[in-house]
Design an enzyme around this catalytic site. Structure first.
Site, PDB file in Angstrom:
ATOM      1  N   GLN A   1       0.825  -1.216   0.000  1.00  0.00           N
ATOM      2  CA  GLN A   1       0.000   0.000   0.000  1.00  0.00           C
ATOM      3  C   GLN A   1       0.865   1.274   0.000  1.00  0.00           C
ATOM      4  O   GLN A   1       0.732   2.143  -0.861  1.00  0.00           O
ATOM      5  CB  GLN A   1      -0.911  -0.026   1.238  1.00  0.00           C
ATOM      6  CG  GLN A   1      -1.800   1.165   1.315  1.00  0.00           C
ATOM      7  CD  GLN A   1      -2.738   1.151   2.511  1.00  0.00           C
ATOM      8  OE1 GLN A   1      -3.659   1.938   2.548  1.00  0.00           O
ATOM      9  NE2 GLN A   1      -2.536   0.279   3.481  1.00  0.00           N
ATOM     10  N   LEU A   2       1.770   1.365   0.947  1.00  0.00           N
ATOM     11  CA  LEU A   2       2.622   2.549   1.036  1.00  0.00           C
ATOM     12  C   LEU A   2       3.644   2.555  -0.098  1.00  0.00           C
ATOM     13  O   LEU A   2       3.946   3.610  -0.668  1.00  0.00           O
ATOM     14  CB  LEU A   2       3.328   2.572   2.396  1.00  0.00           C
ATOM     15  CG  LEU A   2       4.224   3.770   2.658  1.00  0.00           C
ATOM     16  CD1 LEU A   2       3.465   5.085   2.546  1.00  0.00           C
ATOM     17  CD2 LEU A   2       4.880   3.650   4.042  1.00  0.00           C
TER      18      LEU A   2
ATOM     19  N   ILE B   1      13.124  -9.586   1.143  1.00  0.00           N
ATOM     20  CA  ILE B   1      14.111  -8.999   2.076  1.00  0.00           C
ATOM     21  C   ILE B   1      14.642 -10.008   3.089  1.00  0.00           C
ATOM     22  O   ILE B   1      15.597  -9.725   3.796  1.00  0.00           O
ATOM     23  CB  ILE B   1      13.581  -7.723   2.792  1.00  0.00           C
ATOM     24  CG1 ILE B   1      12.398  -8.020   3.717  1.00  0.00           C
ATOM     25  CG2 ILE B   1      13.263  -6.617   1.802  1.00  0.00           C
ATOM     26  CD1 ILE B   1      12.127  -6.891   4.718  1.00  0.00           C
TER      27      ILE B   1
ATOM     28  N   ALA C   1       6.915  -5.417   4.626  1.00  0.00           N
ATOM     29  CA  ALA C   1       6.564  -5.840   5.987  1.00  0.00           C
ATOM     30  C   ALA C   1       5.538  -6.953   5.940  1.00  0.00           C
ATOM     31  O   ALA C   1       4.784  -7.082   4.968  1.00  0.00           O
ATOM     32  CB  ALA C   1       5.992  -4.652   6.776  1.00  0.00           C
TER      33      ALA C   1
ATOM     34  N   THR D   1       2.253  -7.683   7.404  1.00  0.00           N
ATOM     35  CA  THR D   1       1.272  -6.790   8.039  1.00  0.00           C
ATOM     36  C   THR D   1      -0.052  -7.469   8.392  1.00  0.00           C
ATOM     37  O   THR D   1      -0.990  -6.786   8.798  1.00  0.00           O
ATOM     38  CB  THR D   1       0.981  -5.576   7.123  1.00  0.00           C
ATOM     39  OG1 THR D   1       0.518  -6.067   5.864  1.00  0.00           O
ATOM     40  CG2 THR D   1       2.199  -4.707   6.922  1.00  0.00           C
TER      41      THR D   1
ATOM     42  N   THR E   1       4.779   1.233  13.845  1.00  0.00           N
ATOM     43  CA  THR E   1       3.338   1.176  14.051  1.00  0.00           C
ATOM     44  C   THR E   1       2.897   1.647  15.437  1.00  0.00           C
ATOM     45  O   THR E   1       3.654   1.523  16.418  1.00  0.00           O
ATOM     46  CB  THR E   1       2.866  -0.284  13.839  1.00  0.00           C
ATOM     47  OG1 THR E   1       1.500  -0.399  14.206  1.00  0.00           O
ATOM     48  CG2 THR E   1       3.664  -1.273  14.683  1.00  0.00           C
TER      49      THR E   1
ATOM     50  N   TYR F   1       2.718  -9.040  15.858  1.00  0.00           N
ATOM     51  CA  TYR F   1       3.069  -8.008  14.869  1.00  0.00           C
ATOM     52  C   TYR F   1       3.726  -6.814  15.571  1.00  0.00           C
ATOM     53  O   TYR F   1       4.792  -6.341  15.153  1.00  0.00           O
ATOM     54  CB  TYR F   1       1.797  -7.583  14.123  1.00  0.00           C
ATOM     55  CG  TYR F   1       1.953  -6.341  13.280  1.00  0.00           C
ATOM     56  CD1 TYR F   1       2.620  -6.376  12.062  1.00  0.00           C
ATOM     57  CD2 TYR F   1       1.413  -5.117  13.704  1.00  0.00           C
ATOM     58  CE1 TYR F   1       2.757  -5.221  11.288  1.00  0.00           C
ATOM     59  CE2 TYR F   1       1.538  -3.976  12.939  1.00  0.00           C
ATOM     60  CZ  TYR F   1       2.208  -4.027  11.739  1.00  0.00           C
ATOM     61  OH  TYR F   1       2.341  -2.889  10.985  1.00  0.00           O
TER      62      TYR F   1
HETATM   63  N1  LIG Z   1      -1.267  -0.643   7.011  1.00  0.00           N
HETATM   64  C1  LIG Z   1      -1.315  -0.014   8.159  1.00  0.00           C
HETATM   65  O1  LIG Z   1      -2.392   0.351   8.639  1.00  0.00           O
HETATM   66  C2  LIG Z   1      -0.051   0.304   8.901  1.00  0.00           C
HETATM   67  C3  LIG Z   1      -0.142   0.904  10.163  1.00  0.00           C
HETATM   68  C4  LIG Z   1       1.033   1.199  10.858  1.00  0.00           C
HETATM   69  C5  LIG Z   1       2.260   0.924  10.291  1.00  0.00           C
HETATM   70  N2  LIG Z   1       2.313   0.322   9.066  1.00  0.00           N
HETATM   71  C6  LIG Z   1       3.635   0.024   8.516  1.00  0.00           C
HETATM   72  O2  LIG Z   1       3.769   0.727   7.297  1.00  0.00           O
HETATM   73  C7  LIG Z   1       4.561  -0.023   6.376  1.00  0.00           C
HETATM   74  C8  LIG Z   1       3.814  -0.176   5.070  1.00  0.00           C
HETATM   75  O3  LIG Z   1       2.588  -0.863   5.317  1.00  0.00           O
HETATM   76  P1  LIG Z   1       1.573  -1.204   4.144  1.00  0.00           P
HETATM   77  O4  LIG Z   1       0.209  -0.869   4.614  1.00  0.00           O
HETATM   78  O5  LIG Z   1       2.068  -0.607   2.861  1.00  0.00           O
HETATM   79  O6  LIG Z   1       1.709  -2.785   4.110  1.00  0.00           O
HETATM   80  P2  LIG Z   1       1.333  -3.786   2.920  1.00  0.00           P
HETATM   81  O7  LIG Z   1       0.330  -3.166   2.039  1.00  0.00           O
HETATM   82  O8  LIG Z   1       1.030  -5.088   3.556  1.00  0.00           O
HETATM   83  O9  LIG Z   1       2.672  -3.895   2.101  1.00  0.00           O
HETATM   84  C9  LIG Z   1       3.775  -4.612   2.571  1.00  0.00           C
HETATM   85  C10 LIG Z   1       4.506  -5.114   1.364  1.00  0.00           C
HETATM   86  O10 LIG Z   1       5.635  -5.851   1.832  1.00  0.00           O
HETATM   87  C11 LIG Z   1       5.745  -6.984   1.004  1.00  0.00           C
HETATM   88  N3  LIG Z   1       6.492  -8.039   1.664  1.00  0.00           N
HETATM   89  C12 LIG Z   1       6.081  -8.923   2.599  1.00  0.00           C
HETATM   90  N4  LIG Z   1       7.068  -9.766   2.912  1.00  0.00           N
HETATM   91  C13 LIG Z   1       8.135  -9.397   2.150  1.00  0.00           C
HETATM   92  C14 LIG Z   1       9.447  -9.888   2.006  1.00  0.00           C
HETATM   93  N5  LIG Z   1       9.888 -10.944   2.696  1.00  0.00           N
HETATM   94  N6  LIG Z   1      10.275  -9.261   1.135  1.00  0.00           N
HETATM   95  C15 LIG Z   1       9.856  -8.201   0.411  1.00  0.00           C
HETATM   96  N7  LIG Z   1       8.623  -7.692   0.498  1.00  0.00           N
HETATM   97  C16 LIG Z   1       7.776  -8.296   1.364  1.00  0.00           C
HETATM   98  C17 LIG Z   1       4.323  -7.406   0.723  1.00  0.00           C
HETATM   99  O11 LIG Z   1       4.307  -8.257  -0.400  1.00  0.00           O
HETATM  100  P3  LIG Z   1       3.029  -9.180  -0.691  1.00  0.00           P
HETATM  101  O12 LIG Z   1       1.965  -8.219  -1.113  1.00  0.00           O
HETATM  102  O13 LIG Z   1       3.510 -10.065  -1.765  1.00  0.00           O
HETATM  103  O14 LIG Z   1       2.717  -9.849   0.591  1.00  0.00           O
HETATM  104  C18 LIG Z   1       3.679  -6.049   0.472  1.00  0.00           C
HETATM  105  O15 LIG Z   1       3.800  -5.680  -0.871  1.00  0.00           O
HETATM  106  C19 LIG Z   1       4.870  -1.330   7.096  1.00  0.00           C
HETATM  107  O16 LIG Z   1       6.125  -1.222   7.706  1.00  0.00           O
HETATM  108  C20 LIG Z   1       3.805  -1.435   8.158  1.00  0.00           C
HETATM  109  O17 LIG Z   1       4.230  -2.201   9.261  1.00  0.00           O
HETATM  110  C21 LIG Z   1       1.196   0.020   8.361  1.00  0.00           C
END
Ligand SMILES: NC(=O)c1ccc[n+]([C@@H]2O[C@H](COP(=O)([O-])OP(=O)(O)OC[C@H]3O[C@@H](n4cnc5c(N)ncnc54)[C@H](OP(=O)(O)O)[C@@H]3O)[C@@H](O)[C@H]2O)c1
Length: 287
Positions: free
Chosen positions: A11-12, A38, A61, A63, A102, A126
């Site tokens: 998403q980000l 990673i 991540a 998530t 987070t 998490y």
């Molecule tokens: N979403 C929220 O509400 C939220 C809130 C607080 C903090 N955050 C933090 O913000 C950051 C971005 O979150 P987001 O919402 O963009 O999360 P997201 O949509 O789940 O995106 C995470 C990405 O990481 C990829 N990924 C997972 N395992 C991996 C690996 N081993 N190697 C490389 N890529 C990998 C996933 O790939 P796949 O799609 O193939 O699984 C996905 O594309 C994260 O650090 C998260 O912890 C998010």
């Protein structure tokens, strides 16, 4: 300045990529999980050695907060162990590491918003894994910015906003918890702030490194957030407020995970993003 964007398909990651493509202010290499896992130490080492990024932006991540309870090893491998290696590579290459953490590092028992001074005490796997990442980065890197954010939403990927819109199409009663409070954050706003920080880093050669809270305003409950989503889309739905106790989940979640962002705003002179305006823009197709 060369950027390495990891987890580019999340998403980000997609929000950042969209803005990098539109503005083209930097040279960048954006890699999705299928292009760079990673947790693959050798593959990460090769990319770091060949590309030699000035900045690594880690959007990769694990998530899935509930799944993590039953897949703790997989979650920790991505969110903590791999980030530890990444931090070490960044130190060796003198790269700035930008990491996202987070609100779920907190237990939610505070009566007021959480500051960076508050002691983390995660309630779920998490949250533990993300806290571990913060700690390994702080232990091994000197050039890092960790942004703790919360409740990301956008037109991309899996998020509460998109889930609510999908549920609305089914025409059934939608029950949402009204006793967990946090700060919705538009992923595009977070991406824009990241680019602002990077521009400063490019101009000044340094940043005020450290850990910061950066989330949208105002704070609401998930129920109030759902109300706002349906209002913005002018959707009439049968929305019911419930308590967390009547919606059991695998992972416990903090009741109050509101992040206070004064340190970030004061340090960088950047205002907190207002999510309600972005929601309206998303709904009208202008975001
Ligand atoms: N979403 C929220 O509400 C939220 C809130 C607080 C903090 N955050 C933090 O913000 C950051 C971005 O979150 P987001 O919402 O963009 O999360 P997201 O949509 O789940 O995106 C995470 C990405 O990481 C990829 N990924 C997972 N395992 C991996 C690996 N081993 N190697 C490389 N890529 C990998 C996933 O790939 P796949 O799609 O193939 O699984 C996905 O594309 C994260 O650090 C998260 O912890 C998010």
């Amino acid at each position: 300045m060369k950027l390495l964007l990891l987890g580019a398909n999340g998403q980000l990651g997609q929000a950042l990529l969209q803005q990098l493509q539109q503005q083209q202010p930097f040279q960048y290499l954006a890699l999705s999980r299928s292009q760079l896992d990673i947790t693959d130490l050798n593959a990460v080492a090769t990319v770091m050695a060949q590309y030699r990024p000035d900045v690594v932006i880690n959007c990769a991540a694990y998530t899935a907060v509930d799944n993590a309870e039953q897949q703790a090893a997989a979650c920790i491998a991505v969110n903590a162990t791999a980030v530890g290696h990444l931090a070490e590579f960044c130190r060796q290459c003198n790269s700035l590491l930008l990491q996202f953490s987070t609100d779920y590092v907190f237990n939610g028992r505070n009566q007021k918003a959480y500051t960076e001074q508050d002691i983390p005490a995660p309630l779920n796997v998490y949250g533990h894994s993300k806290l571990q990442a913060e700690q390994v980065i702080q232990a091994s890197c000197s050039k890092y910015v960790i942004l703790r954010t919360s409740w990301l939403f956008s037109a991309f990927g899996h998020n509460f906003y998109r889930t609510m819109l999908k549920l609305a199409q089914r025409g059934q009663i939608i029950q949402v918890v009204n006793d967990q409070f946090g700060c919705p954050t538009y992923a595009g706003d977070l991406a824009a702030v990241v680019l602002q920080l990077l521009q400063r880093y490019q101009q000044q050669g340094s940043l005020a490194y450290g850990i910061y809270h950066l989330a949208g305003s105002p704070a609401v409950s998930w129920y109030q957030f759902a109300e706002a989503i349906f209002a913005a889309h002018q959707l009439k739905v049968n929305l019911q407020a419930i308590n967390s106790a009547s919606w059991p989940t695998l992972a416990a979640r903090p009741a109050n995970s509101v992040l206070e962002c004064n340190k970030f705003c004061a340090t960088f002179a950047i205002a907190v993003p207002q999510w309600q305006a972005r929601l309206q823009q998303l709904a009208s197709g202008d975001a």
